[in-house]
Design a protein around this motif. Structure first.
Motif, PDB file in Angstrom:
ATOM      1  N   ALA A  29       0.829  -1.206   0.000  1.00  0.00           N
ATOM      2  CA  ALA A  29       0.000   0.000   0.000  1.00  0.00           C
ATOM      3  C   ALA A  29       0.867   1.261   0.000  1.00  0.00           C
ATOM      4  O   ALA A  29       0.556   2.248  -0.678  1.00  0.00           O
ATOM      5  CB  ALA A  29      -0.936  -0.010   1.207  1.00  0.00           C
ATOM      6  N   TYR A  30       1.961   1.222   0.766  1.00  0.00           N
ATOM      7  CA  TYR A  30       2.868   2.373   0.812  1.00  0.00           C
ATOM      8  C   TYR A  30       3.476   2.641  -0.560  1.00  0.00           C
ATOM      9  O   TYR A  30       3.537   3.791  -1.021  1.00  0.00           O
ATOM     10  CB  TYR A  30       3.958   2.109   1.842  1.00  0.00           C
TER      11      TYR A  30
ATOM     12  N   ASP B 283       2.255   1.717  -3.451  1.00  0.00           N
ATOM     13  CA  ASP B 283       1.189   2.198  -4.338  1.00  0.00           C
ATOM     14  C   ASP B 283       1.002   3.705  -4.182  1.00  0.00           C
ATOM     15  O   ASP B 283       0.795   4.427  -5.165  1.00  0.00           O
ATOM     16  CB  ASP B 283      -0.120   1.476  -4.024  1.00  0.00           C
ATOM     17  N   SER B 284       1.082   4.188  -2.935  1.00  0.00           N
ATOM     18  CA  SER B 284       0.935   5.627  -2.704  1.00  0.00           C
ATOM     19  C   SER B 284       2.099   6.402  -3.318  1.00  0.00           C
ATOM     20  O   SER B 284       1.919   7.508  -3.826  1.00  0.00           O
ATOM     21  CB  SER B 284       0.823   5.913  -1.204  1.00  0.00           C
TER      22      SER B 284
ATOM     23  N   ARG C  72       1.391   6.816  -6.995  1.00  0.00           N
ATOM     24  CA  ARG C  72       0.390   7.857  -7.253  1.00  0.00           C
ATOM     25  C   ARG C  72       0.997   9.250  -7.090  1.00  0.00           C
ATOM     26  O   ARG C  72       0.742  10.149  -7.894  1.00  0.00           O
ATOM     27  CB  ARG C  72      -0.796   7.672  -6.309  1.00  0.00           C
ATOM     28  N   ARG C  73       1.819   9.435  -6.046  1.00  0.00           N
ATOM     29  CA  ARG C  73       2.451  10.733  -5.845  1.00  0.00           C
ATOM     30  C   ARG C  73       3.437  11.057  -6.964  1.00  0.00           C
ATOM     31  O   ARG C  73       3.564  12.201  -7.392  1.00  0.00           O
ATOM     32  CB  ARG C  73       3.156  10.751  -4.490  1.00  0.00           C
TER      33      ARG C  73
ATOM     34  N   ASP D 182       9.778  11.139   0.738  1.00  0.00           N
ATOM     35  CA  ASP D 182       8.721  10.424   0.019  1.00  0.00           C
ATOM     36  C   ASP D 182       7.922  11.337  -0.906  1.00  0.00           C
ATOM     37  O   ASP D 182       6.735  11.122  -1.127  1.00  0.00           O
ATOM     38  CB  ASP D 182       7.777   9.719   0.994  1.00  0.00           C
TER      39      ASP D 182
END
Length: 242
Positions: free
Chosen positions: A34-35, A37-38, A41-42, A64
């Motif tokens: 999940a991290y 994936d974020s 997206r960013r 990040d």
């Protein structure tokens, strides 16, 4: 008919501990997926964001995050580095890097010009004078396993080639400090370089984390199944004596 044997306390304790451990590892892998994936997206959002002045994020980039920046400087055109590593084997080429000198700043900014098919011998010369650049301010590509030590120090001719990019070694080779990240230039249809700066997860993309999570959860199920098999017993079948 199947009956159950009373398990020893230590077998129950070991089973519960093993299941708890495997489930925890599986959840941890899902959290990592999940991290990442974020991060993807960013990264995608940053590519279309308006640029900010480089000085705002230069020395201490946000963790990040991948700011799109505008920077002004001049090329050290005779100091080119070619990254030739397994990521490029399928296409047969090199990633080209060049240092950019900022006015009044002793530090250099290493710029990723993009991918160039072939051995990198047909590079067009970089423009003289000052240039305005836009791109993503990204962490350098992973170093991985450094075989053979510093490959740059043993080369006397330019451009220099390496199978990994170590900013410390590049700074030592140039004799000047570098900024902690690199500038990955925006795509330009008129450029000879191919600029497809997909986020690099090295060997651990989100899908692999999910695969590991499935593996850990499977181990937890297997432990429970083994426990049940070992603690069941069957009643002997009745036989008719005639």
């Amino acid at each position: 008919m199947t009956r159950w044997r009373r398990p020893a306390w230590w077998s129950v304790l070991l089973t519960v501990a093993a299941v708890a451990l495997f489930v925890r590892l599986g959840v941890w892998q899902l959290d990592r997926a999940a991290y990442k994936d974020s991060l993807v997206r960013r990264y995608a959002a940053a590519a279309s964001a308006p640029p900010v002045p480089f000085g705002q994020v230069a020395a201490a980039p946000p963790a990040d995050a991948f700011p799109r920046v505008a920077v002004h400087g001049s090329w050290l055109a005779d100091r080119i580095y070619l990254l030739d590593n397994p990521h490029h084997d399928a296409r047969g080429g090199v990633e080209v890097y060049a240092p950019l000198a900022l006015p009044g700043d002793p530090r250099l900014l290493l710029v990723d010009l993009g991918f160039l098919p072939g051995p990198g011998k047909d590079m067009p010369p970089l423009p003289a004078g000052e240039v305005d650049l836009h791109g993503l301010y990204l962490p350098p590509p992973g170093v991985g396993l450094e075989l053979g030590g510093d490959a740059l120090a043993s080369q006397s001719r330019w451009p220099k080639t390496s199978i990994y990019l170590d900013l410390g070694q590049v700074a030592k080779d140039l004799g000047r400090p570098l900024y902690p990240r690199i500038l990955a230039l925006d795509a330009d249809p008129s450029a000879i370089y191919q600029r497809e700066h997909a986020f690099d997860f090295s060997s651990m993309p989100p899908a692999r984390h999910r695969a590991y999570a499935f593996q850990w959860f499977s181990f937890a199920v297997a432990v429970v199944a083994i426990f049940l098999v070992l603690h069941r017993k069957r009643r002997p079948r009745r036989t008719d004596n005639r």
